[in-house]
Design a protein around this motif. Structure first.
Motif, PDB file in Angstrom:
ATOM      1  N   ILE A 137      49.463  44.142  28.355  1.00  0.00           N
ATOM      2  CA  ILE A 137      48.011  44.247  28.500  1.00  0.00           C
ATOM      3  C   ILE A 137      47.636  44.652  29.925  1.00  0.00           C
ATOM      4  CG2 ILE A 137      45.853  42.923  28.480  1.00  0.00           C
ATOM      5  CD1 ILE A 137      47.232  41.187  26.230  1.00  0.00           C
ATOM      6  N   LEU A 138      48.229  43.955  30.895  1.00  0.00           N
ATOM      7  CA  LEU A 138      47.874  44.211  32.294  1.00  0.00           C
ATOM      8  C   LEU A 138      48.240  45.630  32.713  1.00  0.00           C
ATOM      9  CD1 LEU A 138      46.618  42.810  34.735  1.00  0.00           C
ATOM     10  CD2 LEU A 138      48.905  42.033  35.393  1.00  0.00           C
ATOM     11  N   THR A 174      47.935  49.973  38.170  1.00  0.00           N
ATOM     12  CA  THR A 174      49.085  50.831  38.452  1.00  0.00           C
ATOM     13  C   THR A 174      50.162  50.056  39.211  1.00  0.00           C
ATOM     14  OG1 THR A 174      48.026  51.593  40.491  1.00  0.00           O
ATOM     15  CG2 THR A 174      47.693  52.933  38.497  1.00  0.00           C
ATOM     16  N   ALA A 175      49.957  48.766  39.395  1.00  0.00           N
ATOM     17  CA  ALA A 175      50.948  47.943  40.091  1.00  0.00           C
ATOM     18  C   ALA A 175      52.278  47.965  39.328  1.00  0.00           C
ATOM     19  CB  ALA A 175      50.441  46.514  40.224  1.00  0.00           C
ATOM     20  N   PRO A 176      53.401  47.944  40.026  1.00  0.00           N
ATOM     21  CA  PRO A 176      54.717  48.002  39.370  1.00  0.00           C
ATOM     22  C   PRO A 176      55.090  46.651  38.746  1.00  0.00           C
ATOM     23  CG  PRO A 176      55.002  47.828  41.740  1.00  0.00           C
ATOM     24  CD  PRO A 176      53.517  47.943  41.501  1.00  0.00           C
ATOM     25  N   LEU A 177      54.498  46.344  37.610  1.00  0.00           N
ATOM     26  CA  LEU A 177      54.665  45.025  36.997  1.00  0.00           C
ATOM     27  C   LEU A 177      56.109  44.735  36.614  1.00  0.00           C
ATOM     28  CD1 LEU A 177      51.516  44.976  34.681  1.00  0.00           C
ATOM     29  CD2 LEU A 177      51.719  44.149  37.035  1.00  0.00           C
ATOM     30  N   ALA A 178      56.811  45.728  36.130  1.00  0.00           N
ATOM     31  CA  ALA A 178      58.195  45.505  35.698  1.00  0.00           C
ATOM     32  C   ALA A 178      59.082  45.077  36.859  1.00  0.00           C
ATOM     33  CB  ALA A 178      58.751  46.765  35.039  1.00  0.00           C
ATOM     34  N   THR A 198      45.315  46.654  42.477  1.00  0.00           N
ATOM     35  CA  THR A 198      44.047  47.004  41.846  1.00  0.00           C
ATOM     36  C   THR A 198      44.142  46.711  40.360  1.00  0.00           C
ATOM     37  OG1 THR A 198      43.604  48.726  43.478  1.00  0.00           O
ATOM     38  CG2 THR A 198      42.379  48.842  41.408  1.00  0.00           C
ATOM     39  N   VAL A 199      43.242  45.859  39.863  1.00  0.00           N
ATOM     40  CA  VAL A 199      43.170  45.508  38.445  1.00  0.00           C
ATOM     41  C   VAL A 199      41.740  45.765  37.980  1.00  0.00           C
ATOM     42  CG1 VAL A 199      43.327  43.650  36.740  1.00  0.00           C
ATOM     43  CG2 VAL A 199      45.004  43.786  38.606  1.00  0.00           C
ATOM     44  N   CYS A 200      41.578  46.576  36.947  1.00  0.00           N
ATOM     45  CA  CYS A 200      40.242  46.940  36.437  1.00  0.00           C
ATOM     46  C   CYS A 200      39.348  47.488  37.554  1.00  0.00           C
ATOM     47  CB  CYS A 200      39.570  45.735  35.778  1.00  0.00           C
ATOM     48  SG  CYS A 200      40.487  45.034  34.391  1.00  0.00           S
ATOM     49  N   GLY A 201      39.956  48.154  38.501  1.00  0.00           N
ATOM     50  CA  GLY A 201      39.196  48.746  39.596  1.00  0.00           C
ATOM     51  C   GLY A 201      38.880  47.802  40.732  1.00  0.00           C
ATOM     52  N   LEU A 253      47.768  39.716  43.049  1.00  0.00           N
ATOM     53  CA  LEU A 253      48.342  39.636  41.710  1.00  0.00           C
ATOM     54  C   LEU A 253      49.684  38.918  41.776  1.00  0.00           C
ATOM     55  CD1 LEU A 253      48.253  40.473  38.709  1.00  0.00           C
ATOM     56  CD2 LEU A 253      49.334  42.636  39.388  1.00  0.00           C
ATOM     57  N   SER A 254      49.770  37.791  41.082  1.00  0.00           N
ATOM     58  CA  SER A 254      50.928  36.911  41.186  1.00  0.00           C
ATOM     59  C   SER A 254      51.573  36.692  39.822  1.00  0.00           C
ATOM     60  CB  SER A 254      50.469  35.567  41.765  1.00  0.00           C
ATOM     61  OG  SER A 254      51.496  34.609  41.719  1.00  0.00           O
ATOM     62  N   ARG A 255      52.898  36.745  39.770  1.00  0.00           N
ATOM     63  CA  ARG A 255      53.591  36.467  38.500  1.00  0.00           C
ATOM     64  C   ARG A 255      53.920  34.970  38.450  1.00  0.00           C
ATOM     65  NH1 ARG A 255      56.737  41.102  35.573  1.00  0.00           N
ATOM     66  NH2 ARG A 255      56.377  40.376  33.442  1.00  0.00           N
ATOM     67  N   THR A 256      52.902  34.204  38.148  1.00  0.00           N
ATOM     68  CA  THR A 256      53.006  32.748  38.073  1.00  0.00           C
ATOM     69  C   THR A 256      52.139  32.271  36.915  1.00  0.00           C
ATOM     70  OG1 THR A 256      51.285  32.722  39.793  1.00  0.00           O
ATOM     71  CG2 THR A 256      53.543  32.259  40.497  1.00  0.00           C
TER      72      THR A 256
END
Length: 373
Positions: free
Chosen positions: A159-160, A165-169, A181-184, A189-192
């Protein structure tokens, strides 16, 4: 009577007619949006979006920031590198817990502490009282300027990825991107998370609330994303044996008794409470936090007494019928002599002592090979 505080998302709750708010530590927060079990199952199977903006955020900066946090917390903050987060605890000199919290290393001499909502004032005062005089350490409470959303569940990354465009993987658990940047909107942004599932926590300025909430929910429509309230947050964290301050942790319960040994680095330099915890470890723990499963019919609830041989041996800290496992389960702080798996004990429910058995916890563990720092 003081008016209840509201998060910047409060006005957006009205889009959900079944939403219901309660007083949670002085905050008017949703216990549910569409139903606790439905929201719980969504997080286990797809994803849920939580407004947790009531949590507290403190900035600790200066050349002495790392040494200060090292003295105040049980984990080893020197192990963090920029972009890393760490679960830890603050203790009183007797080993009881002031609070459990997350530490984010933003950069050299720049840290963010995230504390429990009910403890914001107490924690800030505790930290202020221990600021070293004559050293370069600054403490600032930015809780009132910061919103926090938690996007949790196996489809959270999917979903995110549609709104950033953050490198989530590449973003590992307990790591973060300070300016994503999320939804502009620019966010941290934290993976917690606090659910036992993969997920993300999003810290941002208050004026981005509507953009983030609506944007994330819209992105999640094809994937079954639902807003989720405090009720599901509690049942999710309970199944994963994630402690709640005031129940599994408190001024009267040490982190060792609560099974938090991994986050207590007794071999590091001195920190507040270290002496008492070393003493308790050497003497043997008098109590242990264990899992319980009811054998007789009944649901264990917080503070229900637990017996063995007609004698009180502890009490339930949290209990419910597990939405995932469909079993009546509890966490209980018991005399260590009764903490072995398979031990039969009795929970007093509505005046009756009902049989239960000590079982392995966490009750639910989905993410393999992921350990918080």
């Amino acid at each position: 009577m003081d008016a209840l505080k509201r998060t910047p998302f409060y006005d957006l709750y009205s889009a959900f007619p079944e939403s219901r708010c309660i007083d949670f530590g002085g905050w008017e927060l949703p216990v549910q949006f569409t139903g606790i079990v439905k929201e719980h199952e969504a997080v286990r199977q797809s994803a849920g979006l939580f407004d947790v903006s009531h949590m507290g955020e403190f900035m600790v900066t200066g050349a002495g920031a790392e040494a200060f946090i090292q003295k105040m917390t049980t984990n080893d903050v020197t192990r963090l590198t920029d972009g890393g987060a760490q679960y830890t605890l603050m203790c009183y000199p007797d080993g009881g817990v002031v609070d459990d919290l997350l530490v984010y290393r933003l950069g050299e001499g720049r840290y963010m502490l995230v504390v429990n909502a009910s403890n914001i004032d107490k924690d800030f005062q505790w930290l202020q009282e221990h600021l070293p005089s004559g050293e370069d350490v600054s403490l600032t409470n930015v809780s009132d300027e910061t919103l926090l959303l938690a996007l949790q569940g196996p489809l959270a990354e999917t979903i995110l990825a549609t709104v950033t465009t953050a490198p989530l993987a590449e973003l590992k658990p307990f790591h973060f991107i300070e300016r994503a940047t999320v939804c502009g909107a620019e966010v941290l942004l934290s993976r917690t998370g606090y659910t036992g599932e993969d997920g993300f926590e999003i810290y941002a300025p208050l004026n981005t609330a509507e953009t983030l909430w609506n944007g994330l929910l819209a992105a999640g429509v094809p994937h079954g994303l639902t807003p989720a309230g405090l009720g599901a947050r509690d049942t999710l964290r309970f199944e994963a044996k994630l402690p709640l301050y005031g129940q599994e942790l408190s001024a009267d319960i040490t982190p060792l008794e609560a099974g938090m040994q991994f986050f207590v680095k007794l071999d590091k330099e001195d920190f507040i409470g270290r002496g008492a915890l070393l003493q308790q470890k050497a003497a043997g723990l008098p109590r242990r936090l264990v899992g319980l499963e009811m054998i007789d019919r009944g649901i264990p609830r917080s503070h229900y007494p637990v017996y063995a041989n007609g004698v009180t041996i502890g009490e339930v800290t949290t209990g419910t019928q597990s939405p995932t496992l469909k079993r009546n389960l509890g966490l209980a702080l018991l005399d260590a002599a009764y903490s072995e798996i398979g031990t039969e004990v009795y929970v007093e429910i509505r005046g009756k002592q009902l049989k239960s058995v000590v079982v392995k916890a966490p009750f639910y563990k989905k993410i393999q090979g992921v350990k918080p720092q």
